[in-house]
Design a protein around this motif. Structure first.
Motif, PDB file in Angstrom:
ATOM      1  N   UNK A  41     -17.334  -6.861   2.168  1.00  0.00           N
ATOM      2  CA  UNK A  41     -17.080  -5.927   1.053  1.00  0.00           C
ATOM      3  C   UNK A  41     -17.751  -6.448  -0.198  1.00  0.00           C
ATOM      4  N   UNK A  42     -18.207  -5.521  -1.024  1.00  0.00           N
ATOM      5  CA  UNK A  42     -19.074  -5.915  -2.120  1.00  0.00           C
ATOM      6  C   UNK A  42     -18.458  -5.682  -3.520  1.00  0.00           C
ATOM      7  N   UNK A  43     -17.176  -5.626  -3.698  1.00  0.00           N
ATOM      8  CA  UNK A  43     -16.538  -5.406  -5.047  1.00  0.00           C
ATOM      9  C   UNK A  43     -15.159  -6.062  -5.076  1.00  0.00           C
ATOM     10  N   UNK A  44     -14.501  -6.071  -6.237  1.00  0.00           N
ATOM     11  CA  UNK A  44     -13.166  -6.648  -6.356  1.00  0.00           C
ATOM     12  C   UNK A  44     -12.253  -5.787  -7.227  1.00  0.00           C
ATOM     13  N   UNK A  45     -12.740  -5.265  -8.365  1.00  0.00           N
ATOM     14  CA  UNK A  45     -11.867  -4.556  -9.306  1.00  0.00           C
ATOM     15  C   UNK A  45     -12.679  -3.478 -10.010  1.00  0.00           C
ATOM     16  N   UNK A  46     -11.979  -2.343 -10.335  1.00  0.00           N
ATOM     17  CA  UNK A  46     -12.573  -1.238 -11.082  1.00  0.00           C
ATOM     18  C   UNK A  46     -11.770  -0.976 -12.349  1.00  0.00           C
ATOM     19  N   UNK A  78      -9.133   5.223   1.817  1.00  0.00           N
ATOM     20  CA  UNK A  78      -8.318   4.530   0.807  1.00  0.00           C
ATOM     21  C   UNK A  78      -6.832   4.670   1.152  1.00  0.00           C
ATOM     22  N   UNK A  79      -6.093   3.573   1.016  1.00  0.00           N
ATOM     23  CA  UNK A  79      -4.634   3.566   1.155  1.00  0.00           C
ATOM     24  C   UNK A  79      -4.047   2.756   0.008  1.00  0.00           C
ATOM     25  N   UNK A  80      -2.747   2.976  -0.266  1.00  0.00           N
ATOM     26  CA  UNK A  80      -2.077   2.214  -1.328  1.00  0.00           C
ATOM     27  C   UNK A  80      -1.695   3.099  -2.491  1.00  0.00           C
ATOM     28  N   UNK A  81      -1.508   2.513  -3.661  1.00  0.00           N
ATOM     29  CA  UNK A  81      -0.982   3.210  -4.823  1.00  0.00           C
ATOM     30  C   UNK A  81      -2.000   4.205  -5.363  1.00  0.00           C
ATOM     31  N   UNK A 107      -0.224   0.726 -15.452  1.00  0.00           N
ATOM     32  CA  UNK A 107      -1.461   0.188 -16.027  1.00  0.00           C
ATOM     33  C   UNK A 107      -2.442  -0.310 -14.969  1.00  0.00           C
ATOM     34  N   UNK A 108      -2.053  -0.450 -13.725  1.00  0.00           N
ATOM     35  CA  UNK A 108      -3.029  -0.772 -12.665  1.00  0.00           C
ATOM     36  C   UNK A 108      -2.485  -0.289 -11.326  1.00  0.00           C
ATOM     37  N   UNK A 109      -3.437  -0.089 -10.373  1.00  0.00           N
ATOM     38  CA  UNK A 109      -3.095   0.440  -9.049  1.00  0.00           C
ATOM     39  C   UNK A 109      -3.646  -0.505  -7.995  1.00  0.00           C
ATOM     40  N   UNK A 110      -2.833  -0.867  -7.000  1.00  0.00           N
ATOM     41  CA  UNK A 110      -3.234  -1.732  -5.894  1.00  0.00           C
ATOM     42  C   UNK A 110      -3.587  -0.851  -4.689  1.00  0.00           C
ATOM     43  N   UNK A 131      -8.170  -3.533  -6.975  1.00  0.00           N
ATOM     44  CA  UNK A 131      -7.372  -2.962  -8.062  1.00  0.00           C
ATOM     45  C   UNK A 131      -8.210  -2.038  -8.897  1.00  0.00           C
ATOM     46  N   UNK A 132      -7.547  -1.001  -9.378  1.00  0.00           N
ATOM     47  CA  UNK A 132      -8.131  -0.116 -10.387  1.00  0.00           C
ATOM     48  C   UNK A 132      -7.281  -0.292 -11.641  1.00  0.00           C
TER      49      UNK A 132
END
Length: 761
Positions: A41-46, A78-81, A107-110, A131-132
């Motif tokens: 995977x090529x990202x961590x946070x948005x 996509x799954x989660x919050x 303030x953030x979504x997992x 996380x977004x």
């Protein structure tokens, strides 16, 4: 203008992140150094700003990618919050916003990213968490959570903190969006506020409640400190500051002169009037102190509930002595804090008081309110007790008269002079102190009165003989010589009789007396061997003398019984006295009782004899039988009651007076219980009584009640002529016609023509 700038910044951040991700992926694919730690995977946070519009144009948050991805046969999930509600992903890994976000709510979504082969439905790689983050924008205003009110004392020092205000902002507190600062919109001449903390404090030390007692300050809370005011969100609140009063003003009189009128008969303690005080402070800080410059023994000034001055009368006034008073009262006040700068130079700290004494018609005044006298008890030798005196303070010359209104008072007073004298002999043992009231009345139209209390103490003299009050003395058969057979005690009603002395009035061979010198004496047996069967009466005369001047003595006969006793001298049986002396008064009483009984018996016998003679003298002729029978006092059948009597005899007697029966036996021939009743009526009655007394089976026959009395219970009274005059013509029987139908027959028997012959039925 703020929102376009924020959106442009958001796009710039996304572009930078995308370039960084692609550069990182490229470096990973071509660098042999990182083959072991190669990431699929090529990202961590948005990042995305809240309140972004998801539809115009569709908001792309970022892109996820995986090295195993094949564009034709792979898809991202996509799954989660917030998955598929706030965010979605397409087959190329692009993440789009589906709805507006609110950082203040979340303030953030997992989330988790999955990559799958659409043909085999197999995961091509492990799930990856990311996380977004929702970035804050300034979309909330500060809020004050309470109403602020406090108080502070006037004259407080500069910089004194009054209170602290506080406002909250739901925006991110780490950014200028949520950082609040405060400003004061008014009252800055008296108060200041700390911008960061919201603490309000005094800017001066001259707060004066008497000028302004309350301040209402408007405080504004703002965010985006350092940004143009037009971009800020603000809120305001009103702060109420009350100024507390302190004693910073001097008290003074409301006017320079006070005038009052006072009657001369007013009693001390009177509140003459009020000296009004002015003080700009509130009542609790109005603390005047009054000083009377002269006549302070007659007048004083006390502070009242309103903190004014009450002028008080301390001493009674006398118009004849002084008709008016003038004096000065000074007012001061202690404990004044920070004296006011607005002091009035015209304050009345001194006031003149003028008192006019008014004349009134006063009652006489005794020289003393209480008089105390004393006199010896006993016969009146010193009749005079003393004097009481009163005078008229009005100097009118009215005569004063004295009197004692209590008729039971043993003292009388001379109306003119006030001289007190005894009316009767006094006895201290009955009453030691006599208290009574003497009235002095002014002989004028109003007749003013006054009163004085007189206490007359009765002094004791030795006028009472001592008396033996305890005589528990007896002889036990077992008593021997020297045995104390009892203790006697004496007392004297006089106040101070001293020690009473005991002696024997006559010497005794069997007894002796030992004086204990404490108003008691022991009786000692000098010869024993007494017996309840053989011993005679033992009377011992004891003489008791007091120590008064002159001394008095009494002789008391002491009867000493002989008793059989137990071992501890507890009496079992005591022989009674053979002779008991009877006093003269008791003997006279007994004789009078006997004489009274004899007189009653004689009178009763005489009355009985008189009644018997009267019955015998009447006789029992047949012509009188009907008169005796009609005196029967029962409301029964009368002449129709043939069960008890043969009324035919009455009929024949009425029709032919010459044919009356001569024998008494024919009269009672029809009685239910026949009996030989000859002789006079009294003998017949006694016979009937005897029969009734001895015949237990028969009903009681109260012959005496029926025949022997004249029937006092009848309303008509007796109809018999036994108690009438011997002449029949002296009785008027016409009244029988008025007694009703029950007496009609009797009226016909006796007739209205007063003749012996009656009309027939």
């Amino acid at each position: 203008m703020a929102r376009p700038l924020l959106c442009a910044g958001l796009l710039l951040v996304q572009v930078v992140l995308s370039v960084q991700a692609e550069t990182s992926a490229s470096s990973v694919d071509h660098s042999p150094v990182h083959l072991r730690s190669k990431r699929s995977w090529q990202w961590k946070k948005f990042f995305i700003y809240e309140e972004s519009d998801p539809t115009d144009p569709p908001q792309k948050i970022g892109k996820i990618s995986n090295t195993h991805a094949k564009n034709s046969s792979t898809e991202y999930i996509l799954t989660g919050e917030g998955a598929n509600t706030f965010f979605r992903v397409n087959q190329f890994g692009d993440i789009f916003l589906l709805a507006r976000l609110d950082r203040e709510k979340k303030k953030d979504y997992k989330l988790k990213a999955q990559i799958m082969d659409v043909i085999t439905k197999m995961k091509l790689d492990d799930d990856e968490e990311f996380s977004i983050v929702v970035n804050d924008i300034n979309d909330n205003s500060p809020v004050f959570s309470e109403v602020y009110e406090n108080s502070i004392n006037e004259r407080s020092e500069r910089g004194t903190v009054v209170l602290t205000v506080s406002a909250t902002d739901e925006d991110d507190p780490t950014t200028p969006n949520g950082m609040v600062f405060y400003t004061l919109l008014n009252g800055t001449d008296m108060f200041n506020i700390e911008t960061d903390t919201g603490r309000i404090f005094t800017a001066v030390s001259t707060l004066d409640r008497e000028i302004t007692s309350q301040y209402k300050l408007i405080v504004k809370a703002s965010d985006l400190r350092g940004i143009a005011a037009t971009a800020r969100n603000t809120a305001t609140t009103t702060v109420t500051i009350n100024i507390n009063d302190v004693n910073d003003n001097e008290a003074s009189f409301a006017k320079k002169t006070f005038r009052f009128d006072v009657n001369e008969d007013e009693v001390p303690g009177l509140r003459i009037g009020i000296l009004e005080v002015t003080d700009r402070d509130e009542r609790q800080n109005k603390k005047p102190i009054f000083t009377v410059k002269s006549f302070s023994d007659i007048f004083s000034v006390d502070i009242n509930d309103m903190h004014d001055g009450d002028l008080i009368l301390k001493k009674a006034l006398d118009y004849e002595e002084k008709k008016g008073y003038s004096f000065t009262v000074m007012i001061t006040e202690e404990g004044i804090i920070h004296p006011s700068d607005n002091r009035d130079s015209k304050l009345h700290t001194m006031a003149e008081v003028h008192i006019t004494v008014l004349d009134v018609d006063e009652p006489p005044v005794f020289t003393s309110t209480v008089y105390n006298f004393s006199i010896n008890e006993g016969p009146i030798k010193q009749k005079e007790i003393g004097y009481v005196s009163a005078k008229d303070l009005d100097n009118t010359g009215y005569r004063i008269e004295y009197l004692i209104e209590d008729p039971d008072c043993p003292v009388e007073v001379n109306r003119e002079t006030g001289r007190l004298t005894l009316k009767r002999e006094l006895d201290r043992e009955t009453q030691e102190l006599h208290a009574f009231q003497v009235t002095a009345q002014e002989m004028s139209q109003k007749g003013q009165k006054s009163y004085a209390l007189v206490n007359l103490k009765v002094n004791d003299i030795n006028d009472n003989k001592p008396e033996v009050v305890r005589t528990d003395v007896y002889i036990c058969e077992s008593d021997r010589n020297g045995t104390v057979i009892g203790v006697i005690e004496a007392m004297d009603k006089d106040k101070d009789p001293g020690i009473l002395s005991f002696t024997l009035a006559q010497k005794s061979l069997n007894f002796s007396l030992l004086d204990n010198r404490d108003n008691t004496a022991k009786i000692i047996l000098t010869h024993g061997h007494f017996s309840t069967e053989k011993s005679a009466n033992n009377i011992l005369e004891v003489k008791v003398r007091d120590s008064g001047v002159p001394w008095l003595e009494s002789i008391t006969p002491l009867h000493i019984p002989v008793c059989t006793c137990h071992s501890d001298r507890q009496r079992d049986y005591c022989k009674p006295d053979a002779q008991t002396a009877v006093s003269a008064s008791a003997l006279i009483t007994i004789l009078l009782c006997i004489l009274t009984i004899l007189v009653i018996v004689i009178l009763f016998a005489l009355r009985k004899g008189y009644q018997k003679e009267a019955l015998v003298g009447l006789g029992k002729s047949s012509g009188e039988i009907h008169e005796q029978l009609v005196s029967y006092d029962e409301e029964g059948g009368g002449e129709m009651d043939t069960n008890g009597y043969d009324v035919s005899i009455l009929t024949s007697a009425r029709q032919d007076s010459s044919a009356r029966p001569t024998s008494g036996t024919t009269t009672y021939a029809r009685v239910n219980k026949p009996s030989a009743c000859t002789g006079d009526m009294a003998i017949m009655i006694e016979v009937k009584k005897d029969e009734a007394d001895h015949d237990r089976d028969g009903i009681p026959y109260d012959t005496l009640h029926i025949f022997g009395y004249e029937g006092p219970e009848s309303l008509a009274g007796s109809l018999s002529s036994l108690e009438s005059s011997s002449s029949r013509f002296s009785v008027d029987y016409d009244v029988l016609n008025d007694w009703g139908p029950r007496f009609r027959t009797l009226a016909q028997l006796y007739g209205v023509d007063n003749s012996d012959s009656d009309s027939s039925y």
